[in-house]
Design a protein around this motif. Structure first.
Motif, PDB file in Angstrom:
ATOM      1  N   ALA A  51       0.106   3.448   5.384  1.00 59.63           N
ATOM      2  CA  ALA A  51       0.702   4.785   5.033  1.00 59.63           C
ATOM      3  C   ALA A  51       0.961   4.844   3.514  1.00 59.63           C
ATOM      4  CB  ALA A  51       2.195   5.013   5.803  1.00 59.63           C
ATOM      5  N   ARG A  52       1.443   6.062   2.900  1.00 59.18           N
ATOM      6  CA  ARG A  52       1.761   6.430   1.701  1.00 59.18           C
ATOM      7  C   ARG A  52       2.807   7.282   1.422  1.00 59.18           C
ATOM      8  NH1 ARG A  52      -1.862   3.169   1.809  1.00 59.18           N
ATOM      9  NH2 ARG A  52      -3.744   2.981   0.855  1.00 59.18           N
ATOM     10  N   CYS A  53       3.486   6.863   0.223  1.00 60.87           N
ATOM     11  CA  CYS A  53       4.763   7.640  -0.038  1.00 60.87           C
ATOM     12  C   CYS A  53       4.759   8.607  -1.168  1.00 60.87           C
ATOM     13  CB  CYS A  53       5.927   6.641   0.041  1.00 60.87           C
ATOM     14  SG  CYS A  53       7.532   7.394  -0.537  1.00 60.87           S
ATOM     15  N   PHE A  54       5.055   9.778  -1.005  1.00 63.33           N
ATOM     16  CA  PHE A  54       4.839  10.747  -2.147  1.00 63.33           C
ATOM     17  C   PHE A  54       6.201  11.317  -2.441  1.00 63.33           C
ATOM     18  CE2 PHE A  54       0.752  10.506  -0.536  1.00 63.33           C
ATOM     19  CZ  PHE A  54      -0.273  10.417  -1.540  1.00 63.33           C
ATOM     20  N   PRO A  55       6.836  11.021  -3.736  1.00 60.07           N
ATOM     21  CA  PRO A  55       8.035  11.995  -4.124  1.00 60.07           C
ATOM     22  C   PRO A  55       7.384  13.378  -4.743  1.00 60.07           C
ATOM     23  CG  PRO A  55       7.644  10.444  -5.792  1.00 60.07           C
ATOM     24  CD  PRO A  55       6.507  10.297  -4.627  1.00 60.07           C
ATOM     25  N   MET A  56       8.255  14.510  -4.406  1.00 58.65           N
ATOM     26  CA  MET A  56       7.897  15.787  -5.272  1.00 58.65           C
ATOM     27  C   MET A  56       9.305  16.490  -5.075  1.00 58.65           C
ATOM     28  SD  MET A  56       5.974  17.591  -1.965  1.00 58.65           S
ATOM     29  CE  MET A  56       5.921  19.263  -2.798  1.00 58.65           C
ATOM     30  N   GLU A  57       9.082  17.851  -5.758  1.00 56.83           N
ATOM     31  CA  GLU A  57       9.976  18.909  -5.890  1.00 56.83           C
ATOM     32  C   GLU A  57       9.610  19.857  -5.055  1.00 56.83           C
ATOM     33  OE1 GLU A  57      13.103  20.450  -9.103  1.00 56.83           O
ATOM     34  OE2 GLU A  57      11.283  19.749  -9.798  1.00 56.83           O
ATOM     35  N   PHE A  58      10.345  20.727  -4.405  1.00 57.99           N
ATOM     36  CA  PHE A  58      10.106  21.851  -3.624  1.00 57.99           C
ATOM     37  C   PHE A  58      11.127  22.730  -3.723  1.00 57.99           C
ATOM     38  CE2 PHE A  58      10.048  24.052   0.497  1.00 57.99           C
ATOM     39  CZ  PHE A  58       9.237  25.071   0.074  1.00 57.99           C
ATOM     40  N   ARG A  59      11.018  23.915  -4.414  1.00 52.37           N
ATOM     41  CA  ARG A  59      12.175  24.982  -4.606  1.00 52.37           C
ATOM     42  C   ARG A  59      13.634  24.297  -4.939  1.00 52.37           C
ATOM     43  NH1 ARG A  59      11.488  28.962   0.324  1.00 52.37           N
ATOM     44  NH2 ARG A  59      12.678  30.352  -1.158  1.00 52.37           N
ATOM     45  N   GLY A  60      13.483  23.401  -6.082  1.00 55.99           N
ATOM     46  CA  GLY A  60      14.553  22.818  -6.480  1.00 55.99           C
ATOM     47  C   GLY A  60      15.100  21.446  -5.535  1.00 55.99           C
ATOM     48  N   GLN A  61      14.434  21.299  -4.451  1.00 57.55           N
ATOM     49  CA  GLN A  61      14.987  20.080  -3.723  1.00 57.55           C
ATOM     50  C   GLN A  61      13.956  18.804  -4.097  1.00 57.55           C
ATOM     51  OE1 GLN A  61      15.415  21.084   0.424  1.00 57.55           O
ATOM     52  NE2 GLN A  61      15.800  23.370  -0.032  1.00 57.55           N
TER      53      GLN A  61
ATOM     54  N   LYS B 127       0.884  -1.211   0.153  1.00 59.70           N
ATOM     55  CA  LYS B 127       0.093   0.001   0.055  1.00 59.70           C
ATOM     56  C   LYS B 127       0.812   1.241  -0.157  1.00 59.70           C
ATOM     57  CE  LYS B 127      -3.977  -1.899   2.421  1.00 59.70           C
ATOM     58  NZ  LYS B 127      -4.822  -1.730   3.662  1.00 59.70           N
ATOM     59  N   PHE B 128       2.128   0.981   0.256  1.00 60.71           N
ATOM     60  CA  PHE B 128       3.186   2.404   0.268  1.00 60.71           C
ATOM     61  C   PHE B 128       2.985   3.091  -0.736  1.00 60.71           C
ATOM     62  CE2 PHE B 128       7.239   3.930   1.717  1.00 60.71           C
ATOM     63  CZ  PHE B 128       6.775   4.695   2.774  1.00 60.71           C
ATOM     64  N   PHE B 129       2.834   2.734  -1.999  1.00 56.17           N
ATOM     65  CA  PHE B 129       2.637   3.579  -3.158  1.00 56.17           C
ATOM     66  C   PHE B 129       1.241   3.238  -3.876  1.00 56.17           C
ATOM     67  CE2 PHE B 129       7.257   2.816  -2.751  1.00 56.17           C
ATOM     68  CZ  PHE B 129       7.623   4.062  -2.621  1.00 56.17           C
ATOM     69  N   SER B 130       0.590   3.011  -3.279  1.00 54.60           N
ATOM     70  CA  SER B 130      -0.776   2.609  -3.728  1.00 54.60           C
ATOM     71  C   SER B 130      -1.652   3.893  -4.006  1.00 54.60           C
ATOM     72  CB  SER B 130      -1.539   1.803  -2.730  1.00 54.60           C
ATOM     73  OG  SER B 130      -3.127   1.641  -3.079  1.00 54.60           O
ATOM     74  N   ASN B 131      -2.456   3.797  -5.143  1.00 58.14           N
ATOM     75  CA  ASN B 131      -3.358   4.918  -5.343  1.00 58.14           C
ATOM     76  C   ASN B 131      -4.540   5.109  -4.586  1.00 58.14           C
ATOM     77  OD1 ASN B 131      -2.076   6.116  -7.411  1.00 58.14           O
ATOM     78  ND2 ASN B 131      -3.135   4.998  -9.173  1.00 58.14           N
ATOM     79  N   ASP B 132      -4.780   4.010  -3.742  1.00 55.82           N
ATOM     80  CA  ASP B 132      -6.073   3.776  -2.818  1.00 55.82           C
ATOM     81  C   ASP B 132      -5.869   4.964  -1.705  1.00 55.82           C
ATOM     82  OD1 ASP B 132      -7.078   1.939  -4.441  1.00 55.82           O
ATOM     83  OD2 ASP B 132      -6.297   0.196  -3.140  1.00 55.82           O
ATOM     84  N   PRO B 133      -6.546   5.476  -1.288  1.00 58.42           N
ATOM     85  CA  PRO B 133      -6.579   6.553  -0.081  1.00 58.42           C
ATOM     86  C   PRO B 133      -6.392   5.554   1.138  1.00 58.42           C
ATOM     87  CG  PRO B 133      -8.725   6.459  -0.855  1.00 58.42           C
ATOM     88  CD  PRO B 133      -8.052   5.799  -1.850  1.00 58.42           C
ATOM     89  N   THR B 134      -5.580   6.315   2.128  1.00 60.05           N
ATOM     90  CA  THR B 134      -5.443   5.813   3.473  1.00 60.05           C
ATOM     91  C   THR B 134      -6.992   5.709   4.180  1.00 60.05           C
ATOM     92  OG1 THR B 134      -4.900   7.695   4.509  1.00 60.05           O
ATOM     93  CG2 THR B 134      -3.130   6.610   3.764  1.00 60.05           C
TER      94      THR B 134
END
Length: 393
Positions: free
Chosen positions: A276-286, A261-268
């Motif tokens: 729990a879910r894991c989301f990668p993202m970019e923030f101000r170049g980081q 479920k860690f990368f699942s599209n289903d909501p928690t």
């Protein structure tokens, strides 16, 4: 979360003008200017036009840049044409998100600039000629020709530019898309939810290569999330060179949550301790990784091969949906609190919007009980309200 209507301030009442009795024989007159004295905006110096154009590019208001170029020939001559180089990053939408479901029209979309808070209600006649396959986080449209063989197109809604590709778009309906310009040719990737396949092409004149990741579901899920966050190129390099996947795996082990479920599209679901879910993202170049658990969050920053805890995202707020998350400048959106994470929490047939304060580590429900109803397995806001948490901006 919807912005409450602000009370209109009473208009300032000016005092009545004093009436002066004038001698009709000495009325004031204004000189009549010759026609040559009227302002000729087309003769504005090139450097001034360039500075105005650069100010629009600085805020990624590319539609205003195109409007400026449309004024006259001299202004076009003083500025670069985005159609001359579709790979020029200055002319790529990079701060915009597309709110697809706001309008029922096939050719009208609502876009929002997550940095300036500017909303753009834009008519896009080019959409009449194509099928819309998907939109990317930063505002590109992935299109397919209506006629066979349904070749792929990358459409920039702010400049009208179209990158024409020869590859045939796969028939799958639910697709996460990303286009990356970090390489010599644009890299287009499509992640098909139903078959766990990744389609990618590295040249405008090549066909799609296919990578079947059904047997490696976690790898597919992570790359799909990275694609949704607009991080295809940077994250691909990180996974190859620094063992990023291993670092995230270590985080998962420390949390003792369900790996599937860690990368699942289903909501928690509320009440499930191992969800729990894991989301990668970019923030101000980081490059960040946001871990969402049961009313707790971990915001991690990748630096020097390690994942470090982030204690503050300054004057920004993070919005988390089912597929991806994004950051917005809270100063530009009324009633959005800085250094907070906004998300939905599901419990059976009900769902609510919550706000998590990163500094205080406190979660607060901010929606009423009757705000949500369940339609076609999705929770949506009732009435004429926005359909997703992002649209609540």
């Amino acid at each position: 979360m919807e912005c409450a209507a602000m009370a209109t301030a009473p208009a300032e009442v000016l005092p009545p003008a004093k009436r002066w009795k004038k001698d009709l024989d000495c009325l004031e007159t204004s000189p009549v200017l010759p026609a040559t004295a009227t302002a000729d905006w087309s003769s504005l110096p090139y450097d001034i036009v360039g500075r105005i154009a650069d100010s629009f590019l600085a805020t990624n208001d590319l539609d205003w840049y195109m409007d400026l170029r449309a004024v006259c020939h001299n202004w076009r001559s003083a500025t670069d044409d985005p159609r001359d180089s579709t790979s020029d990053s200055r002319f790529h939408p990079c701060r915009w998100i597309v709110l697809d479901e706001v309008f029922k029209s096939d050719t009208r979309r609502l876009l929002v600039n997550t940095t300036t808070g500017r909303f753009l209600n834009k008519e896009l006649p080019a959409l009449r000629d194509y099928f819309v396959v998907a939109t990317t986080l930063h505002g590109f449209f992935i299109l397919a020709d209506r006629s066979p063989p349904h070749a792929a197109r990358v459409f920039n809604p702010l400049t009208g530019g179209i990158i024409r590709l020869t590859a045939t778009v796969p028939p799958e309906v639910q697709v996460t898309a990303a286009v990356c310009f970090d390489f010599s040719s644009p890299l287009l990737t499509l992640y098909c939810h139903s078959c766990c396949k990744m389609y990618y092409m590295t040249s405008p004149h090549s066909s799609f290569d296919t990578l079947d990741l059904e047997c490696a579901l976690l790898v597919y899920s992570f790359f799909r999330r990275a694609a949704g966050a607009g991080l295809v190129g940077p994250w691909w390099d990180l996974l190859r060179t620094t063992g990023m996947a291993l670092k995230i795996y270590e985080v998962w082990q420390s949390l003792r949550v369900d790996l599937l479920k860690f990368f699942s599209n289903d909501p928690t679901e509320m009440g499930l301790a191992n969800d729990a879910r894991c989301f990668p993202m970019e923030f101000r170049g980081q490059k960040l990784v946001v871990i969402k658990g049961q009313h707790f969050f971990q915001v991690l920053r990748f630096e020097s091969g390690e994942l470090l805890y982030v204690k503050s995202i300054l004057n920004h707020a993070i919005f988390i949906g089912h597929h991806r998350c994004l950051a917005v400048d809270a100063d530009m959106f009324p009633l959005i609190e800085a250094n907070c994470i906004y998300y939905t929490e599901h419990h059976g047939s009900s769902a609510h919007i919550w706000k998590y304060n990163i500094k205080d580590r406190k979660a607060e429900r901010i929606s009423e009980a009757a705000d949500f109803v369940k339609r076609d397995k999705h929770f949506v806001l009732i009435g004429n309200r926005p359909f997703t948490i992002v649209q609540l901006l």
